[in-house]
Design a protein around this motif. Structure first.
Motif, PDB file in Angstrom:
ATOM      1  N   ASP A  40       0.840  -1.213   0.000  1.00  0.00           N
ATOM      2  CA  ASP A  40       0.000   0.000   0.000  1.00  0.00           C
ATOM      3  C   ASP A  40       0.872   1.258   0.000  1.00  0.00           C
ATOM      4  O   ASP A  40       0.558   2.244  -0.679  1.00  0.00           O
ATOM      5  CB  ASP A  40      -0.920   0.011   1.234  1.00  0.00           C
ATOM      6  N   LEU A  41       1.978   1.212   0.738  1.00  0.00           N
ATOM      7  CA  LEU A  41       2.889   2.369   0.783  1.00  0.00           C
ATOM      8  C   LEU A  41       3.534   2.604  -0.585  1.00  0.00           C
ATOM      9  O   LEU A  41       3.738   3.747  -1.000  1.00  0.00           O
ATOM     10  CB  LEU A  41       3.980   2.135   1.836  1.00  0.00           C
ATOM     11  N   ASP A  42       3.847   1.502  -1.273  1.00  0.00           N
ATOM     12  CA  ASP A  42       4.546   1.609  -2.556  1.00  0.00           C
ATOM     13  C   ASP A  42       3.732   2.324  -3.630  1.00  0.00           C
ATOM     14  O   ASP A  42       4.279   2.758  -4.643  1.00  0.00           O
ATOM     15  CB  ASP A  42       4.928   0.211  -3.066  1.00  0.00           C
ATOM     16  N   TYR A  83       5.415   9.300   3.690  1.00  0.00           N
ATOM     17  CA  TYR A  83       6.888   9.236   3.758  1.00  0.00           C
ATOM     18  C   TYR A  83       7.331   8.770   5.147  1.00  0.00           C
ATOM     19  O   TYR A  83       8.199   7.901   5.285  1.00  0.00           O
ATOM     20  CB  TYR A  83       7.473  10.614   3.435  1.00  0.00           C
ATOM     21  N   GLN A  84       6.697   9.334   6.200  1.00  0.00           N
ATOM     22  CA  GLN A  84       7.071   8.939   7.571  1.00  0.00           C
ATOM     23  C   GLN A  84       6.702   7.478   7.843  1.00  0.00           C
ATOM     24  O   GLN A  84       7.422   6.760   8.519  1.00  0.00           O
ATOM     25  CB  GLN A  84       6.374   9.862   8.579  1.00  0.00           C
ATOM     26  N   MET A  85       5.558   7.042   7.303  1.00  0.00           N
ATOM     27  CA  MET A  85       5.170   5.632   7.481  1.00  0.00           C
ATOM     28  C   MET A  85       6.200   4.709   6.819  1.00  0.00           C
ATOM     29  O   MET A  85       6.523   3.649   7.346  1.00  0.00           O
ATOM     30  CB  MET A  85       3.784   5.373   6.862  1.00  0.00           C
ATOM     31  N   VAL A  86       6.677   5.134   5.644  1.00  0.00           N
ATOM     32  CA  VAL A  86       7.686   4.324   4.939  1.00  0.00           C
ATOM     33  C   VAL A  86       8.938   4.188   5.816  1.00  0.00           C
ATOM     34  O   VAL A  86       9.517   3.097   5.948  1.00  0.00           O
ATOM     35  CB  VAL A  86       8.041   4.968   3.569  1.00  0.00           C
ATOM     36  N   GLN A  87       9.353   5.285   6.458  1.00  0.00           N
ATOM     37  CA  GLN A  87      10.545   5.246   7.319  1.00  0.00           C
ATOM     38  C   GLN A  87      10.336   4.266   8.472  1.00  0.00           C
ATOM     39  O   GLN A  87      11.199   3.446   8.767  1.00  0.00           O
ATOM     40  CB  GLN A  87      10.848   6.639   7.902  1.00  0.00           C
ATOM     41  N   PRO A 142      -4.077  10.291  -7.843  1.00  0.00           N
ATOM     42  CA  PRO A 142      -4.224   9.570  -9.114  1.00  0.00           C
ATOM     43  C   PRO A 142      -3.624   8.163  -9.067  1.00  0.00           C
ATOM     44  O   PRO A 142      -3.847   7.364  -9.974  1.00  0.00           O
ATOM     45  CB  PRO A 142      -3.455  10.452 -10.110  1.00  0.00           C
ATOM     46  N   SER A 143      -2.853   7.864  -8.022  1.00  0.00           N
ATOM     47  CA  SER A 143      -2.198   6.543  -7.955  1.00  0.00           C
ATOM     48  C   SER A 143      -2.986   5.537  -7.128  1.00  0.00           C
ATOM     49  O   SER A 143      -2.516   4.423  -6.905  1.00  0.00           O
ATOM     50  CB  SER A 143      -0.797   6.679  -7.347  1.00  0.00           C
ATOM     51  N   GLY A 144      -4.146   5.945  -6.642  1.00  0.00           N
ATOM     52  CA  GLY A 144      -4.978   5.002  -5.890  1.00  0.00           C
ATOM     53  C   GLY A 144      -4.429   4.653  -4.518  1.00  0.00           C
ATOM     54  O   GLY A 144      -4.645   3.537  -4.023  1.00  0.00           O
ATOM     55  N   LYS A 169      -6.862   3.546   4.883  1.00  0.00           N
ATOM     56  CA  LYS A 169      -6.384   2.246   5.371  1.00  0.00           C
ATOM     57  C   LYS A 169      -4.993   2.405   6.002  1.00  0.00           C
ATOM     58  O   LYS A 169      -4.698   1.851   7.056  1.00  0.00           O
ATOM     59  CB  LYS A 169      -6.319   1.312   4.153  1.00  0.00           C
ATOM     60  N   LEU A 170      -4.150   3.203   5.345  1.00  0.00           N
ATOM     61  CA  LEU A 170      -2.777   3.389   5.838  1.00  0.00           C
ATOM     62  C   LEU A 170      -2.759   4.095   7.197  1.00  0.00           C
ATOM     63  O   LEU A 170      -2.059   3.672   8.117  1.00  0.00           O
ATOM     64  CB  LEU A 170      -1.961   4.209   4.835  1.00  0.00           C
TER      65      LEU A 170
END
Ligand code: SF4
Ligand code: SF4
Length: 443
Positions: free
Chosen positions: A23-25, A55-59, A88-90, A95-96
């Protein structure tokens, strides 16, 4: 999420209750969501934008520690999902952010008092009819005795500092509470065309008892037999917002059993009049996807779940309405517009009411700052967002501000008191229909 056979159920749930890499990707960091984000519009800080939060969730997902700063930026999000509609990227941002909050809840320790209050509110008060009734009765005494008026008139509430601002958002306790209707069945008016279950909410039984009654009447007027399942409970939406997923799952199972085990047969639809609850009720399948017993039941539950405006717009509407002579504007409830993608239905229903003049407001789908209990937890920011919203409301010169969620109604009522033009009122879409039906020829 990759699930291996050696994983225990607890391990599977712990893995599921954090933002998933897949989902992050999806986020390509384009920034097209920034302008749709109320906290970014207000604060102008990248870390308080959807892109910054992703971005912070990815970290954190890559192993960075959960810091106070991370928690603050995630907490400051309204979870309004405006960014989801703009993306636009869905990216499924709702959820995140719910998963990020669950991750924070499961891996950090809050101060003792905060923990105790959260435990009481989320695990004891909201799921308990007895405790909610007791709290509602106390609130009613405070309001009916004139104590609230006195506190406000003498300015004593302002001495309470931040608590005083929160007091202004206290909902009215409406007696008799709607709890007395739970377990009852209301017959269709005329020929029965549909059989529906109505989810009455938790706090709504106290503070929106009249709205719940109006909802039942409007459904009856439209050929529905309305069952209020006796074993239903709070839907768990506030728990999901707060990251308390174990309790949300417990409540989801209770509600699924309460509706699907009805002895008199299947329902054509399960109805809610609260957009915030509806979003969560429609996502029970995701919440219980790792529960072998309940996953298929949750899917069935979801397939029947409808917001009341969505349901009414999908059936042949009873047109026996008297005119409601007013100018109305509509504030999209975030969890209806962005969460459930229901935008046309409430507008179609309002257009069906004779005499009503509809005036669209600018930026109607930007959050009003209510967001569950966000206005209580982050009152200053919430009020700044509301003030801007009221500027747009006032441009329409509407005398009715319609919406489709009890939380938004409270927030907009506070906005009208503070920044209104004077004389306008806030109403749920079904309350306007109810008014038109009650004055209709066959009322
Ligand atoms: S969430 Fe969507 S709109 Fe926002 S930066 Fe990421 S890809 Fe772009
Ligand atoms: S959910 Fe709302 S407040 Fe949170 S990042 Fe998205 S647009 Fe901003």
């Amino acid at each position: 999420m990759a699930v291996s056979e050696s994983m225990t159920e607890t391990e599977i749930i712990q893995q599921a209750d954090k933002p998933q890499q897949v989902d992050l990707d999806r986020c390509v960091h384009c920034g097209l969501c920034l302008n749709a984000c109320p906290t970014y519009r207000e604060l102008g800080v990248e870390m308080d934008s959807p892109r910054g939060r992703v971005y912070q969730m990815v970290q954190v997902s890559a192993g960075a520690p959960i810091t106070d700063s991370y928690r603050e930026h995630i907490d400051l999000c309204l979870a309004c999902r405006g960014c989801e509609s703009a993306c636009p990227s869905g990216v499924q941002y709702g959820k995140l952010v719910e998963a990020a909050r669950a991750d924070i809840e499961n891996h950090t320790e809050r101060p003792f008092l905060t923990r105790a209050i959260r435990d009481f509110v989320f695990r004891k008060l909201l799921p308990s009819r007895a405790l909610l009734t007791a709290a509602g009765a106390s609130l009613w005494v405070y309001q009916a005795s004139g104590m609230q008026r006195l506190m406000r008139a003498t300015g004593l509430t302002s001495l309470l500092g931040p608590l005083g601002a929160r007091e202004a958002l206290t909902p009215a306790a409406q007696i008799p509470f709607f709890f007395r209707e739970i377990g009852k069945t209301f017959p269709a008016e005329g020929q029965r065309r549909h059989r529906v279950a109505f989810m009455a909410g938790c706090i709504a039984n106290i503070s929106f008892a009249r709205l719940n009654e109006a909802t039942v009447r409007v459904l009856q007027k439209n050929g529905c037999e309305v069952v209020i399942p006796g074993a239903q409970s709070c839907c768990g939406a506030l728990h999901m917002h707060a990251g308390i997923r174990d309790e949300a799952r417990r409540l989801a199972r209770i509600n699924i059993d309460a509706v699907l085990n009805d002895q008199a047969g299947e329902f054509d639809a399960i109805i809610t009049n609260a957009a915030g609850c509806g979003s969560t009720l429609k996502e029970y399948d995701e919440l219980l996807e790792h529960d072998a017993q309940y996953a298929p039941l949750a899917k069935k539950f979801k397939s029947k779940m409808k917001d009341v405006t969505e349901f009414l717009a999908s059936i042949e509407l009873n047109r026996d309405m008297a005119p409601v002579n007013a100018t109305v504007t509509y504030q999209d409830s975030c969890h209806l517009a962005h969460g459930q993608k229901v935008r046309k239905a409430p507008r179609e229903l309002l257009a069906a009411v004779p005499g009503l003049k509809f005036q669209e407001m600018p930026l109607s789908d930007i959050c009003c700052g209510s967001a569950g209990i966000y206005n209580v937890l982050h009152t200053d920011l919430s009020m700044n967002i509301l003030e801007k919203k009221m500027g747009n409301v006032n441009l329409t010169r509407a005398n009715i501000i319609a919406t489709a969620n009890p939380g938004c109604m409270l927030q907009l009522e506070a906005g009208v008191r503070k920044w209104g033009r004077g004389g306008e009122r806030v109403a749920h879409v079904v309350e306007i229909l109810d008014e038109a039906y009650r004055k209709g020829k066959n009322a």
